[in-house]
Write an enzyme that holds these catalytic residues in place. Structure first.
Site, mmCIF file in Angstrom:
data_model
loop_
_atom_site.group_PDB
_atom_site.id
_atom_site.type_symbol
_atom_site.label_atom_id
_atom_site.label_comp_id
_atom_site.label_asym_id
_atom_site.label_seq_id
_atom_site.Cartn_x
_atom_site.Cartn_y
_atom_site.Cartn_z
ATOM 1 N N HIS A 55 0.942 -1.155 -0.119
ATOM 2 C CA HIS A 55 0.089 0.063 0.230
ATOM 3 C C HIS A 55 0.886 1.158 0.054
ATOM 4 O O HIS A 55 1.947 1.041 0.524
ATOM 5 C CB HIS A 55 -0.932 0.010 1.192
ATOM 6 N N CYS A 58 -4.801 2.566 -3.854
ATOM 7 C CA CYS A 58 -3.463 2.925 -3.119
ATOM 8 C C CYS A 58 -2.266 1.901 -3.158
ATOM 9 O O CYS A 58 -1.667 1.677 -2.635
ATOM 10 C CB CYS A 58 -3.285 3.044 -1.487
ATOM 11 N N GLN A 75 -4.203 -5.255 6.991
ATOM 12 C CA GLN A 75 -5.066 -5.862 6.587
ATOM 13 C C GLN A 75 -4.901 -7.216 7.112
ATOM 14 O O GLN A 75 -5.725 -8.266 6.734
ATOM 15 C CB GLN A 75 -4.847 -6.065 4.939
ATOM 16 N N LYS A 108 -9.858 -0.373 10.740
ATOM 17 C CA LYS A 108 -10.105 -1.631 10.145
ATOM 18 C C LYS A 108 -10.340 -2.941 10.740
ATOM 19 O O LYS A 108 -10.683 -4.100 10.393
ATOM 20 C CB LYS A 108 -8.609 -2.158 9.160
ATOM 21 N N ASP A 123 3.379 -4.606 8.208
ATOM 22 C CA ASP A 123 2.243 -3.605 7.966
ATOM 23 C C ASP A 123 1.183 -4.652 8.550
ATOM 24 O O ASP A 123 0.976 -5.396 7.294
ATOM 25 C CB ASP A 123 2.138 -2.866 6.625
HETATM 26 C C1 LIG Z 1 -1.996 -2.826 3.733
HETATM 27 C C2 LIG Z 1 -2.263 -1.395 4.126
HETATM 28 N N1 LIG Z 1 -1.559 -0.547 4.886
HETATM 29 C C3 LIG Z 1 -1.668 0.552 5.126
HETATM 30 C C4 LIG Z 1 -2.868 0.947 5.111
HETATM 31 C C5 LIG Z 1 -3.316 2.444 5.462
HETATM 32 O O1 LIG Z 1 -4.130 2.491 6.719
HETATM 33 P P1 LIG Z 1 -4.702 3.742 7.242
HETATM 34 O O2 LIG Z 1 -5.064 4.555 6.049
HETATM 35 O O3 LIG Z 1 -5.444 3.578 8.095
HETATM 36 O O4 LIG Z 1 -3.312 4.686 7.775
HETATM 37 C C6 LIG Z 1 -3.814 0.531 4.418
HETATM 38 C C7 LIG Z 1 -5.222 0.992 4.253
HETATM 39 O O5 LIG Z 1 -5.980 0.897 3.208
HETATM 40 C C8 LIG Z 1 -3.620 -0.749 4.113
HETATM 41 O O6 LIG Z 1 -4.506 -1.623 3.326
#
Ligand SMILES: Cc1ncc(COP(=O)(O)O)c(C=O)c1O
Lengths: 404, 147
Positions: free
Chosen positions: A116, A359, A196, A219, A193
């Site tokens: 992401h 993203c 998900q 999430k 990270d």
């Molecule tokens: C794999 C992953 N990393 C990071 C993020 C970023 O999360 P946040 O927008 O809550 O900071 C997301 C959100 O869509 C994600 O799917």
């Protein structure tokens, strides 16, 4: 409404809407909403600041949440949990505070092509500022990462490796244990990270080999604006603060300050205590449902949805062929129909999906698709919703003017 | 009009059978436009004669039906017009999308007026204006100095 898993989610009681955008943010159960509201109704006060009953109680509530999260992800100690706004802020904290101070020209940073943007741009920044190289571990079209890829893309000058545990586009789980093993072999720090993965599978930071682990409350059914950074004590203690200000100091003189120990060192300013309390309630809730039930239901729904997509002549889906490795996420396209149009048309049927690049532009480029549509389900979705979704999907091409 | 009607009545036709999609060999100007929210890329090519009249114009590239149709309708409207007229039409379109256009403005927009309901689909506004913004840039940046 016949699906009991929706009982606690008022927003889902109206069966008119099908919410298939859970990878973007989940819904919140009444227990979480009540916990937040109770905080504000009964003990609202600035935690850590006052010496009176409410403030003591709000501080306790905040610290209890920290302990609960530590236990939820298998941290050694509650002080290894830093509250942030979200995964993005947690990753930036690592990049600015650890990255800029420990990485230099001649070093390497490795990420994967599935990341992401939130786990990409911070490392691009560190690479640009320090002159360190940025290397990508690539995946096959169904999201698999080979051992050779891991070995060759984490060379001996690597100082940091950062990877998502679950891809927000393909839903596939990455071989984090293998990646962290290689990272540690070359002396690099491993960032995971978990944005998900935390909603879908139990987390054990030790088993993952994570030196840092991040996730977002929103999430996993907690409020927006509360996120988590886990870091190993040794690392956090050696790192300089990310933000400077109130509540993160021991003492301040005119030209200098002594910082508070972790975790306060990283929590400058008034914290989101109600959010932390909501996150603790979400963790209780997720445990009451159980990860086994969650994955079973998701797998079943994914299998149905994939089977349905296969019956539509112009539709294709991406990632693994087996439903177990999708974490509720099915990304797809309908030939001749731009995903944005697909989403707008499904919206008229009260079906909520995401469209675009989610993203993850480099991944889309790697897979050779300009954009995609994504249906992401959670345990409270059900078979009748998948059926309605497939029926609507079958008609998308005709709504968009095609004869077949 | 609801979303499905907008698609049925105007977008689908222009998307599936555009009149001005293609490339020309000797354009006076060309410019790419990108919609960062979906990654759509279009290229506009304009042939403008010495009197400032748009002799021909085409678009190419990939995109959603809304951006493709909006672009095709836009070119329908401006081919044969002067730069100044095209700029006026663009202004009118931008105001219409914001829901601020006057009766006269709506009139000069002709078929493009059907896109007014895009204003009710906030997520798609960027798609609808992609071609128009790109054309605006071409017209503004290549404006000849006059006394
Ligand atoms: C794999 C992953 N990393 C990071 C993020 C970023 O999360 P946040 O927008 O809550 O900071 C997301 C959100 O869509 C994600 O799917």
């Amino acid at each position: 409404m016949t699906n009991v898993f929706k009982n606690d989610f008022e927003i889902l009681h109206d069966d008119k809407y099908i919410y298939f955008d859970n990878a973007a943010t989940t819904q919140r159960p009444r227990q979480v909403i009540n916990a937040v509201s109770e905080f504000y109704r009964t003990i609202n006060s600035n935690p850590l600041r006052g010496l009176y009953k409410w403030s003591v109680e709000s501080t306790q509530a905040y610290e209890n949440s920290r302990r609960k999260i530590a236990e939820f992800i298998g941290a050694k100690d509650a002080s290894e949990i830093i509250f942030t706004r979200n995964s993005t802020e947690s990753l930036n904290l690592i990049a600015y505070s650890w990255g800029l101070n420990n990485i230099k020209k001649g070093d390497n940073i490795t990420v994967t092509i599935l990341e992401h943007h939130s786990n990409l741009l911070p490392w691009q920044m560190v690479s640009k500022v320090t002159g360190a190289s940025l290397t990508y571990i690539e995946c096959s079209p169904d999201g698999e990462i080979s051992d050779e890829e891991i070995i060759s893309r984490i060379p001996s000058n690597t100082k940091l490796v950062s990877a998502a545990e679950v891809s927000n586009v393909l839903g596939v789980r990455l071989p984090i244990e293998k990646i962290s093993k290689r990272a540690h072999k070359v002396g690099a720090v491993m960032v995971v990270d978990g944005a998900q993965s935390a909603p879908h599978i139990p987390i054990d930071v030790k088993a993952l080999g994570a030196d840092f682990f991040v996730f977002s409350g929103h999430k996993i059914m907690a409020p927006m604006g509360i996120g988590v950074l886990y870091g190993k004590s040794e690392l956090l203690e050696a790192m300089p603060p990310f933000l400077h200000g109130g509540e993160m100091i021991e003492s301040v003189s005119r030209y200098d300050a002594v910082y508070a120990p972790v975790p306060e060192k990283f929590e400058a300013g008034t914290v989101n205590a109600a959010g932390a309390v909501g996150l603790a309630a979400a963790i209780d809730y997720i445990k009451s449902i159980g990860f086994d039930t969650i994955s079973q239901r998701e797998e079943n729904l994914c299998r149905l949805l994939i089977e349905g997509i296969k019956t539509i002549p112009y539709a294709e889906y991406y990632g693994s062929k087996s439903a177990e490795t999708h974490s509720g996420i099915v990304t797809f396209n309908i030939e001749g129909c731009h995903p944005h149009d697909v989403a707008s048309i499904l919206d008229t049927e009260n079906i909520c999906i995401r469209a675009g690049q989610h993203c993850a532009q480099p991944l889309h480029e790697h897979l050779g698709i300009p954009a995609s549509a994504r249906a992401s389900m959670y345990f409270y979705n059900d078979e009748s919703e998948v059926e309605r979704f497939i029926e609507a999907l079958k008609k998308v091409r005709s709504w968009l003017g095609y004869e077949h | 009009m609801n979303t499905k009607d907008i698609y049925r009545e105007i977008i689908n036709e222009h998307n599936l059978h555009p009149s001005h999609k293609g490339e020309i060999n000797d354009p006076s100007y060309e410019l790419d436009g990108v919609n960062p929210s979906c990654g759509d890329k279009i290229k506009l090519q304009f042939k403008i004669d010495e009197n400032g009249i748009i002799e021909d114009a085409v678009f190419s590239g990939s995109g959603c039906a809304v951006s493709q149709a909006s672009c095709d309708i836009m070119l329908d409207l401006v081919i044969g017009k002067t730069r100044d007229e095209a700029e006026k039409i663009t202004e009118a379109f931008m105001r219409m999308i914001k829901g601020e256009a006057s009766e006269e403005e709506l009139e000069i927009l002709e078929e493009a007026e059907a896109l007014a309901d895009i204003a009710h689909m906030p997520a798609r506004v960027k798609c609808a204006v992609l071609g128009w913004r790109t054309m605006e840039k071409i017209l503004k940046e290549n404006r000849r100095e006059t006394l």
